[in-house]
Design a protein around this motif. Sequence first.
Motif, PDB file in Angstrom:
ATOM      1  N   LYS A   1      -9.006  -5.798  -2.924  1.00 22.96           N
ATOM      2  CA  LYS A   1     -10.187  -4.933  -3.059  1.00 22.96           C
ATOM      3  C   LYS A   1     -11.433  -5.751  -3.012  1.00 22.96           C
ATOM      4  CE  LYS A   1      -7.663  -1.255  -4.145  1.00 22.96           C
ATOM      5  NZ  LYS A   1      -6.908  -0.805  -3.096  1.00 22.96           N
TER       6      LYS A   1
ATOM      7  N   ASN B   1      -4.454  -7.292   6.025  1.00 22.08           N
ATOM      8  CA  ASN B   1      -4.191  -7.451   4.594  1.00 22.08           C
ATOM      9  C   ASN B   1      -5.320  -6.904   3.742  1.00 22.08           C
ATOM     10  OD1 ASN B   1      -2.141  -8.996   5.681  1.00 22.08           O
ATOM     11  ND2 ASN B   1      -2.424 -10.704   4.299  1.00 22.08           N
ATOM     12  N   ARG B   2      -6.541  -7.001   4.253  1.00 20.87           N
ATOM     13  CA  ARG B   2      -7.704  -6.600   3.466  1.00 20.87           C
ATOM     14  C   ARG B   2      -8.882  -6.367   4.397  1.00 20.87           C
ATOM     15  NH1 ARG B   2     -11.623 -10.600   2.476  1.00 20.87           N
ATOM     16  NH2 ARG B   2     -11.137 -12.572   3.479  1.00 20.87           N
ATOM     17  N   HIS B   3      -9.993  -5.904   3.830  1.00 23.25           N
ATOM     18  CA  HIS B   3     -11.261  -5.759   4.547  1.00 23.25           C
ATOM     19  C   HIS B   3     -12.325  -6.539   3.779  1.00 23.25           C
ATOM     20  CE1 HIS B   3      -9.036  -2.447   6.358  1.00 23.25           C
ATOM     21  NE2 HIS B   3      -9.896  -2.543   7.358  1.00 23.25           N
TER      22      HIS B   3
ATOM     23  N   GLU C   1      -0.648  -4.845  -2.590  1.00 26.95           N
ATOM     24  CA  GLU C   1      -1.719  -3.938  -2.163  1.00 26.95           C
ATOM     25  C   GLU C   1      -2.801  -4.747  -1.470  1.00 26.95           C
ATOM     26  OE1 GLU C   1      -2.564  -2.580  -6.103  1.00 26.95           O
ATOM     27  OE2 GLU C   1      -1.609  -0.659  -5.705  1.00 26.95           O
ATOM     28  N   SER C   2      -3.533  -4.078  -0.590  1.00 29.69           N
ATOM     29  CA  SER C   2      -4.684  -4.729   0.046  1.00 29.69           C
ATOM     30  C   SER C   2      -5.634  -5.202  -1.033  1.00 29.69           C
ATOM     31  CB  SER C   2      -5.422  -3.739   0.958  1.00 29.69           C
ATOM     32  OG  SER C   2      -4.618  -3.366   2.024  1.00 29.69           O
TER      33      SER C   2
ATOM     34  N   PRO D   1     -11.739  -6.055   9.111  1.00 26.19           N
ATOM     35  CA  PRO D   1     -10.330  -6.300   8.800  1.00 26.19           C
ATOM     36  C   PRO D   1      -9.985  -7.783   8.808  1.00 26.19           C
ATOM     37  CG  PRO D   1     -10.556  -5.487  11.032  1.00 26.19           C
ATOM     38  CD  PRO D   1     -11.921  -5.434  10.411  1.00 26.19           C
TER      39      PRO D   1
ATOM     40  N   CYS E   1      -5.752 -13.968   3.988  1.00 26.00           N
ATOM     41  CA  CYS E   1      -4.555 -13.171   3.696  1.00 26.00           C
ATOM     42  C   CYS E   1      -4.486 -12.701   2.239  1.00 26.00           C
ATOM     43  CB  CYS E   1      -3.307 -13.976   4.039  1.00 26.00           C
ATOM     44  SG  CYS E   1      -3.120 -15.466   3.032  1.00 26.00           S
TER      45      CYS E   1
ATOM     46  N   VAL F   1      -4.222 -10.728  -1.060  1.00 28.56           N
ATOM     47  CA  VAL F   1      -3.679  -9.427  -1.442  1.00 28.56           C
ATOM     48  C   VAL F   1      -3.564  -9.370  -2.954  1.00 28.56           C
ATOM     49  CG1 VAL F   1      -2.374  -8.971   0.693  1.00 28.56           C
ATOM     50  CG2 VAL F   1      -1.316 -10.310  -1.110  1.00 28.56           C
TER      51      VAL F   1
ATOM     52  N   ASN G   1       0.824  -1.217   0.000  1.00 32.09           N
ATOM     53  CA  ASN G   1       0.000   0.000   0.000  1.00 32.09           C
ATOM     54  C   ASN G   1       0.852   1.258   0.000  1.00 32.09           C
ATOM     55  OD1 ASN G   1      -2.317  -1.559  -0.023  1.00 32.09           O
ATOM     56  ND2 ASN G   1      -2.568  -1.487   2.195  1.00 32.09           N
TER      57      ASN G   1
ATOM     58  N   GLY H   1      -6.452 -10.521   8.245  1.00 29.39           N
ATOM     59  CA  GLY H   1      -5.013 -10.696   8.105  1.00 29.39           C
ATOM     60  C   GLY H   1      -4.723 -12.179   8.039  1.00 29.39           C
TER      61      GLY H   1
ATOM     62  N   SER I   1       3.006 -12.498   3.894  1.00 33.38           N
ATOM     63  CA  SER I   1       2.298 -12.335   5.173  1.00 33.38           C
ATOM     64  C   SER I   1       3.261 -12.286   6.355  1.00 33.38           C
ATOM     65  CB  SER I   1       1.285 -13.457   5.367  1.00 33.38           C
ATOM     66  OG  SER I   1       0.233 -13.333   4.443  1.00 33.38           O
TER      67      SER I   1
END
Length: 80
Positions: A80, A31-33, A77-78, A40, A53, A55, A7, A42, A20
């Motif tokens: 999407k 890592n993401r939502h 990047e996280s 959140p 995890c 990404v 990010n 991870g 990770s």
Amino acid sequence: MIAFTFNGEEVPAKEGQSVSAALIAHELRINRHTRINNEPRGIYCGIGICFDCLVTIDGVVNQRGCLTVVRSGMIVESAK
């Protein structure tokens, strides 16, 4: 030691380390939502079963960070 970006932030890593593991070592635990409730996520299982995890790596979406070995210059990047 090598480095990659997560990010937009440079993250140091050891050669052979997973994405990770490098993120956790750098105290980046999210890592993401989730899509529905924006919760959140991870690393959870660490062996590629749970998909928490996920990404985006070098533009390729839905890559498991726990199974991907970090490379110098990699752009992460996280999801999407």
